[in-house]
Motif scaffolding. Structure first.
Motif, PDB file in Angstrom:
ATOM      1  N   PHE A 273      -9.068  -6.693   1.905  1.00 31.68           N
ATOM      2  CA  PHE A 273      -8.112  -5.564   1.232  1.00 31.68           C
ATOM      3  C   PHE A 273      -7.950  -5.821  -0.161  1.00 31.68           C
ATOM      4  CE2 PHE A 273      -7.671  -5.294   5.829  1.00 31.68           C
ATOM      5  CZ  PHE A 273      -7.525  -4.055   6.036  1.00 31.68           C
TER       6      PHE A 273
ATOM      7  N   ARG B  94      -6.395   4.843  -1.027  1.00 24.60           N
ATOM      8  CA  ARG B  94      -6.217   3.464  -0.602  1.00 24.60           C
ATOM      9  C   ARG B  94      -6.627   3.491   1.093  1.00 24.60           C
ATOM     10  NH1 ARG B  94      -0.137   2.983  -3.435  1.00 24.60           N
ATOM     11  NH2 ARG B  94      -0.918   3.056  -5.521  1.00 24.60           N
ATOM     12  N   ARG B  95      -7.412   2.576   1.365  1.00 23.00           N
ATOM     13  CA  ARG B  95      -7.789   2.332   2.794  1.00 23.00           C
ATOM     14  C   ARG B  95      -6.676   1.538   3.513  1.00 23.00           C
ATOM     15  NH1 ARG B  95     -12.702  -0.676   2.546  1.00 23.00           N
ATOM     16  NH2 ARG B  95     -11.975  -1.694   0.458  1.00 23.00           N
TER      17      ARG B  95
ATOM     18  N   ARG C   6       0.891  -1.269  -0.006  1.00 23.23           N
ATOM     19  CA  ARG C   6      -0.066   0.052   0.152  1.00 23.23           C
ATOM     20  C   ARG C   6       0.948   1.278   0.186  1.00 23.23           C
ATOM     21  NH1 ARG C   6      -3.632  -3.138   4.339  1.00 23.23           N
ATOM     22  NH2 ARG C   6      -1.556  -3.896   4.627  1.00 23.23           N
TER      23      ARG C   6
ATOM     24  N   VAL D 263      -7.969  -2.978  -2.471  1.00 21.44           N
ATOM     25  CA  VAL D 263      -6.763  -2.170  -1.944  1.00 21.44           C
ATOM     26  C   VAL D 263      -5.957  -2.528  -2.700  1.00 21.44           C
ATOM     27  CG1 VAL D 263      -5.556  -0.952  -0.364  1.00 21.44           C
ATOM     28  CG2 VAL D 263      -7.807  -1.489   0.104  1.00 21.44           C
TER      29      VAL D 263
END
Length: 442
Positions: free
Chosen positions: A299, A440-441, A277, A302
């Motif tokens: 995720f 982006r988490r 990430r 992401v």
């Protein structure tokens, strides 16, 4: 449960009652076990008469219908096939009644059962997984399973802890069963049954197919997400590519860096301790081998967004991924399993549908998709045979008997998944469909 770690442990002895003088049914001699590291294994399963009775009835009926045999102190069942040897039937059924398949795995770790053909037995069970519990009773399965712990979610902090649990155990441990390339993913063989001496070439064949899929050559800017121990980065750099490889494992990073330096490729390949990430830059090729399984379903959006955003216009993404059928993935994703408890916390194997859906949502399309699960079964067989042959060396590294049985079950369980076609492994080519920028988490 905390990860089992290298080093000498305070030992206790697990005692099992002798069954018969038959060498096939008599339990092996007890060995030292680190009780504090394995609380749910060393503790005698507490009595739950109702659940135990149900487990005994359902499991007994299922085993009687399958092409395998069971053996206890009372004798051996008729039929042919692998044998399930019950050293302590009461504890075996108590654990299954209390924890379902987690209990089944913990019972093996506790030496309450064995088999004369462990991967064969597990292959039979995996091949008939939908027949083990009668359909009307499957809706009661929730009474025997628990949800995955929130602590295993692959947040930035959680992902590092989950990766460390498995990959930072000891490089020396992995060296005992991997081949000289230190490649921990499915190989591609030219013939079956695979021979041990064929494994290094088969791993290079797999890597070369991925690099070809991503069109990696001189001057290609390559991002590798999930370094392993550096063999793909080495091979890409040897083609003349400029490689950045990222990992969350300090053990893998350190060994990969040493291997790259020893090969004289330090100016072309760089290994960073970095979450996917947090990757910056633009690359002509992105390669990620059996990394998606460790990302976690929460995720995956992401992850695919990160793949998309790292790709330069006209670039290509090569993925290698283990897959399972979609309905089974949905079911497994809600469940705390033996694998998620002991081997890969936070992990989930995706389905092909999940890959395509998440890729599409991130602005990517699947341009090529090739499966070869039979090759993974052979890869795992070679790893398992080498691991069991090096039992003394595993002990010398400080891992106790329970860890070794856990690892044997993990390798045999995985092999069975591919032999039964419950699992597959695929190489995929992804390309961009349109520009996209997504938050982006974490």
């Amino acid at each position: 449960m905390a990860a089992a770690t290298p080093g000498r442990h305070r030992a206790v002895t697990l005692s099992l009652p002798p069954l018969t003088d038959d060498p096939h049914t008599a339990p092996p001699a007890p060995r030292p076990v680190d009780a504090p590291a394995w609380p749910d294994v060393t503790a005698r399963p507490r009595p739950r008469p109702g659940r135990t009775a149900v487990a005994r009835l359902l499991v007994g009926r299922a085993l009687a219908r399958l092409p395998l045999r069971t053996a206890t102190g009372a004798g051996r069942s008729a039929g042919t096939g692998p044998t399930l040897i019950l050293h302590d039937p009461d504890a075996f059924y108590r654990r299954i009644g209390g924890q379902g398949l987690i209990g089944f795995g913990e019972s093996y770790m506790a030496r309450e059962w064995d088999s004369d053909d462990l991967p064969g037995l597990l292959t039979v069970l995996a091949s008939h997984v939908d027949e083990l519990v009668p359909a009307p009773l499957r809706r009661l399965r929730g009474a025997w399973v628990s949800r995955r712990p929130d602590a295993q979610r692959n947040t930035v902090t959680g992902a590092k802890e989950n990766v460390s649990h498995h990959y930072d155990l000891s490089n020396a441990l992995f060296e005992l069963f991997l081949d000289e390339t230190m490649t921990y993913s499915s190989a591609v063989f030219t013939s079956f049954p695979a021979r041990p001496e064929a494994l290094p070439d088969a791993q290079h064949r797999k890597i070369d197919r991925l690099l070809d899929l991503a069109a990696v050559g001189p001057g290609t800017r390559v991002l590798e997400i999930g370094t392993g121990w550096g063999e793909l980065a080495l091979r890409a750099a040897a083609r003349g590519a400029e490689v950045v490889s990222v990992t969350l494992s300090t053990e893998q990073r350190d060994l990969a860096r040493r291997r790259i330096a020893a090969a004289g490729l330090g100016e072309r390949a760089e290994v960073r301790l970095c979450d996917y990430r947090d990757v910056e830059g633009s690359y002509d090729a992105v390669v990620s081998v059996e990394m998606i399984e460790a990302v976690g379903a929460d995720f995956w959006p992401v992850y695919f967004t990160a793949l998309h955003d790292a790709l330069a216009p006209g670039g290509r993404i090569a993925l290698q991924a283990i897959t399972m059928p979609h309905e089974r993935m949905l079911h497994t994703g809600r469940t705390h399993t033996w694998i998620s408890k002991y081997v890969f916390p936070g992990g989930l194997i995706p389905s092909r549908e999940a890959i395509e859906q998440n890729a599409t949502a991130a602005g990517l399309r699947v341009a090529c998709d090739h499966g070869y699960g039979d090759h993974y079964a052979e890869t795992l067989r070679l790893w398992r045979e080498r691991f069991t042959a090096h039992a003394a060396q595993v002990d010398a590294l400080g891992f106790d008997d329970t860890f070794r049985r856990m690892w044997e079950l993990y390798l045999a369980y995985s092999e069975a998944g591919f032999r039964s076609r419950y699992l597959d492994v695929r190489q995929l080519l992804l390309t961009r469909t349109a520009p996209r920028s997504a938050e982006r988490r974490r």
